[in-house]
Design an enzyme around this catalytic site. Structure first.
Site, PDB file in Angstrom:
ATOM      1  N   HIS A 167       6.786 -91.805 -31.612  1.00 20.32           N
ATOM      2  CA  HIS A 167       5.839 -91.644 -30.745  1.00 20.32           C
ATOM      3  C   HIS A 167       5.575 -92.782 -30.124  1.00 20.32           C
ATOM      4  CE1 HIS A 167       4.975 -88.069 -33.166  1.00 20.32           C
ATOM      5  NE2 HIS A 167       5.184 -88.979 -33.794  1.00 20.32           N
ATOM      6  N   SER A 288      13.290-108.580  -5.190  1.00 27.14           N
ATOM      7  CA  SER A 288      12.828-106.786  -3.966  1.00 27.14           C
ATOM      8  C   SER A 288      12.478-107.370  -2.408  1.00 27.14           C
ATOM      9  CB  SER A 288      11.072-106.653  -4.957  1.00 27.14           C
ATOM     10  OG  SER A 288      10.538-106.665  -3.859  1.00 27.14           O
ATOM     11  N   LYS A 294       9.575-110.786  -7.758  1.00 28.47           N
ATOM     12  CA  LYS A 294      10.215-109.383  -8.907  1.00 28.47           C
ATOM     13  C   LYS A 294      11.942-109.990  -9.089  1.00 28.47           C
ATOM     14  CE  LYS A 294       9.280-105.941  -9.225  1.00 28.47           C
ATOM     15  NZ  LYS A 294       9.193-104.460  -8.428  1.00 28.47           N
ATOM     16  N   GLU A 301      18.295 -99.159 -15.022  1.00 25.38           N
ATOM     17  CA  GLU A 301      17.801 -98.676 -14.088  1.00 25.38           C
ATOM     18  C   GLU A 301      19.047 -97.499 -13.560  1.00 25.38           C
ATOM     19  OE1 GLU A 301      13.759 -99.406 -11.359  1.00 25.38           O
ATOM     20  OE2 GLU A 301      15.530-100.787 -11.064  1.00 25.38           O
ATOM     21  N   TYR A 328      43.924 -67.590 -13.484  1.00 24.66           N
ATOM     22  CA  TYR A 328      43.443 -67.857 -12.146  1.00 24.66           C
ATOM     23  C   TYR A 328      43.334 -67.770 -10.917  1.00 24.66           C
ATOM     24  CZ  TYR A 328      43.910 -72.076  -8.385  1.00 24.66           C
ATOM     25  OH  TYR A 328      43.361 -72.540  -8.015  1.00 24.66           O
ATOM     26  N   GLN A 333      39.246 -74.156  -8.405  1.00 21.91           N
ATOM     27  CA  GLN A 333      39.757 -76.042  -7.268  1.00 21.91           C
ATOM     28  C   GLN A 333      38.486 -76.720  -7.898  1.00 21.91           C
ATOM     29  OE1 GLN A 333      42.719 -75.931  -4.023  1.00 21.91           O
ATOM     30  NE2 GLN A 333      40.430 -76.283  -3.012  1.00 21.91           N
ATOM     31  N   LYS A 336      37.585 -80.068  -9.561  1.00 23.89           N
ATOM     32  CA  LYS A 336      37.905 -81.219  -9.545  1.00 23.89           C
ATOM     33  C   LYS A 336      37.168 -82.835  -9.016  1.00 23.89           C
ATOM     34  CE  LYS A 336      42.765 -79.523  -9.151  1.00 23.89           C
ATOM     35  NZ  LYS A 336      41.623 -77.778  -9.732  1.00 23.89           N
TER      36      LYS A 336
HETATM   37  N1  ARG Z   1      44.816 -77.208  -5.505  1.00 22.80           N
HETATM   38  C1  ARG Z   1      44.463 -75.730  -6.633  1.00 22.80           C
HETATM   39  C2  ARG Z   1      44.238 -76.329  -8.045  1.00 22.80           C
HETATM   40  O1  ARG Z   1      43.405 -77.255  -7.917  1.00 22.80           O
HETATM   41  C3  ARG Z   1      46.270 -75.770  -7.355  1.00 22.80           C
HETATM   42  C4  ARG Z   1      46.276 -74.316  -8.070  1.00 22.80           C
HETATM   43  C5  ARG Z   1      46.410 -73.253  -6.538  1.00 22.80           C
HETATM   44  N2  ARG Z   1      46.900 -72.603  -6.907  1.00 22.80           N
HETATM   45  C6  ARG Z   1      47.402 -71.340  -6.420  1.00 22.80           C
HETATM   46  N3  ARG Z   1      47.422 -69.736  -6.853  1.00 22.80           N
HETATM   47  N4  ARG Z   1      46.470 -71.393  -4.910  1.00 22.80           N
HETATM   48  O2  ARG Z   1      43.245 -75.071  -8.423  1.00 22.80           O
END
Ligand code: ARG
Length: 485
Positions: A167, A288, A294, A301, A328, A333, A336
């Site tokens: 605590h 600072s 400081k 942090e 898909y 996309q 990423k």
């Molecule tokens: N740039 C796309 C992604 O990152 C690749 C796959 C695209 N596939 C498609 N059928 N348009 O997901």
């Protein structure tokens, strides 16, 4: 020849289209500005795929040689561009860019590479190869380095006594080694999680094509072996729609960041004047712009701060995936950028914590001093009474009364009175079980040494030995494990 588009920038999928893609759509849908970092893995995957096409007689040996040389050249050219190289967005993504470059170089032969493959299984493959590389060659390695640093510092601080907290109140004395080893245990679990995830990352999606496979006679086993994968996806629809491995990597990173953030929080607290437990060297603090005195623990942090963006990435990918029908969808996309941000973040964080930690000085006297204050040995007194035959609940109450007596006495004398300051007569008012041997029990050293149980603060030497042995064994096992693949 009739099918060759005159305009080299015509989309590979433009056959059925009568109009050019609008500029705005190109800009909105492109991913090459960030997925170019997958180039190496895309080329690696294409190379294994082309080998398989050759083995199956789908392309000739000569055609494979052309593709092989072309891919090598493209890799070299991208590397010359530099990491953030400028890619024409009309190529859409790195997969189409590499294919277009190959067609430029190898003409008709280049057009054969995409046989029995779709970008859907290709992008899943690239991401798996990428994450395997990051996990194997970076994350696990950096965690081990940090664990070793912590074990090294613990070794030097087996006898450094500090207050243990619950605590956020001083609770019982522990050793600095014990405290640091708690983090080693946390990072051990993090490492295990990344390793377990590798098992699932290592599943080959290639061959799933768009979603249902191909009528062509391909051999997925060969591709699996060439790419050092452990499994082949058992369902082609799942293979192209699965991003669990991305979610798992980000989730594992979130847990690790949570651990690093807790540690960072302690470093911030411990470096305050109020605690004065540590001093971070000047090279790892910043000043600072207004207050000349400081020295701020900005690195700690920011480690704490960056945890938020990793959690953000986890929520982002989970939300992207949550309502997607099979298989898909272009939404995917969006996996990423958060993933790359997580990789960048954990790379920076692991690098700097590894660099900074050896530059922290622990103020051992201050730690020892505070460990002895604040009735931190009250549990030791209660346990002493237990050894004399008193039931624990009663011992707890008796000790509580003694602490209260000390507090009252401190108030009237206007100076602090702790348990060991009482004389035997005073102790006897509370229980005649308390004898002269109590004084040797009321020191932080005996308190710490007495906790010899497995995992306790009194057996850190053994803990260090266990952890070091475990890590040495693991190094051997780990090496053997990867050699098998
Ligand atoms: N740039 C796309 C992604 O990152 C690749 C796959 C695209 N596939 C498609 N059928 N348009 O997901």
């Amino acid at each position: 020849m009739a099918n060759i588009k005159k305009d080299s920038k015509k989309k590979p999928w433009a056959g059925v289209f009568t109009e050019e893609t609008a500029k705005g759509v190109e800009e909105f849908t492109e991913s090459i500005s960030f997925d170019h970092r997958l180039y190496e893995f895309d080329i690696q995957g294409s190379w294994a795929h082309a080998q398989m096409l050759m083995n199956q007689g789908i392309i000739t040996k000569k055609e494979f040689a052309e593709i092989d040389a072309g891919l090598r050249e493209i890799k070299h050219e991208i590397e010359l561009k530099g990491k953030s190289g400028d890619f024409d967005k009309s190529f859409e993504d790195i997969h189409m860019y590499i294919e277009a470059e190959l067609i430029k170089k190898c003409r008709e032969t280049g057009k054969k590479l995409h046989t029995a493959r779709s970008r859907n299984d290709q992008v899943a493959l690239d991401l798996r190869l990428y994450l395997r590389f990051i996990t194997e060659h970076y994350v696990i390695d950096q965690i081990i380095t940090f664990q070793r640093t912590l074990i090294g510092i613990s070794q030097e601080n087996i006898d450094t006594i500090m207050p243990g907290y619950t605590h956020m109140q001083r609770a019982q004395p522990v050793t600095l080694a014990h405290h640091l080893l708690a983090y080693v245990e946390m990072f051990e679990r993090d490492k295990e999680r990344y390793k377990e995830a590798l098992e699932r990352i290592s599943t080959l999606p290639l061959g799933a094509c768009a979603l249902s496979g191909t009528t062509l006679d391909i051999d997925r086993e060969t591709v699996k072996k060439k790419l050092r994968f452990k499994h082949i996806s058992g369902n082609s629809i799942d293979a192209v729609s699965d991003r669990d491995f991305v979610i798992e990597f980000i989730s594992n990173s979130s847990i690790m960041m949570m651990h690093l953030s807790r540690m960072a929080e302690e470093l911030v607290l411990w470096s305050t004047k109020e605690f004065s437990f540590i001093k971070i060297s000047d090279a790892y603090t910043t000043g600072s712009s207004i207050m000349p005195q400081k020295k701020n623990p900005d690195v700690a942090e920011l480690i704490r701060g960056k945890t938020g963006r990793v959690y953000g990435a986890l929520v982002s990918i989970l939300t992207t995936m949550k309502a997607l029908p099979l298989a898909y969808n272009r939404d995917m996309q969006e996996d990423k950028e958060p993933l790359f941000d997580v990789v960048n973040t954990i790379k920076h964080v692991l690098r700097i914590i590894n660099e900074m930690f050896p530059h922290i000085k622990f103020n051992k006297e201050r730690m020892r001093e505070t460990a002895a204050e604040g009735f931190s040995l009250a549990t030791d007194l209660a346990e002493y009474l237990v050894t004399k035959g008193m039931p624990f609940r009663e011992a707890h109450e008796v000790t509580g009364n003694i602490v209260k007596y000390c507090i009252d006495k401190s108030r009237s004398l206007e100076k602090s009175v702790d348990l060991h300051d009482l004389d035997l007569k005073e102790f006897e008012q509370f229980s005649d079980l308390i004898k002269d041997d109590i004084y040797s029990r009321l020191t932080v050293e005996t308190s710490v040494k007495g906790r010899k149980l497995f995992g306790g603060t009194g057996e850190v030497e053994a803990q260090i030995k266990r952890l070091s042995e475990q890590m040495d064994m693991e190094k051997k096992k780990w090496r053997k494990f990867w050699q098998l693949w």
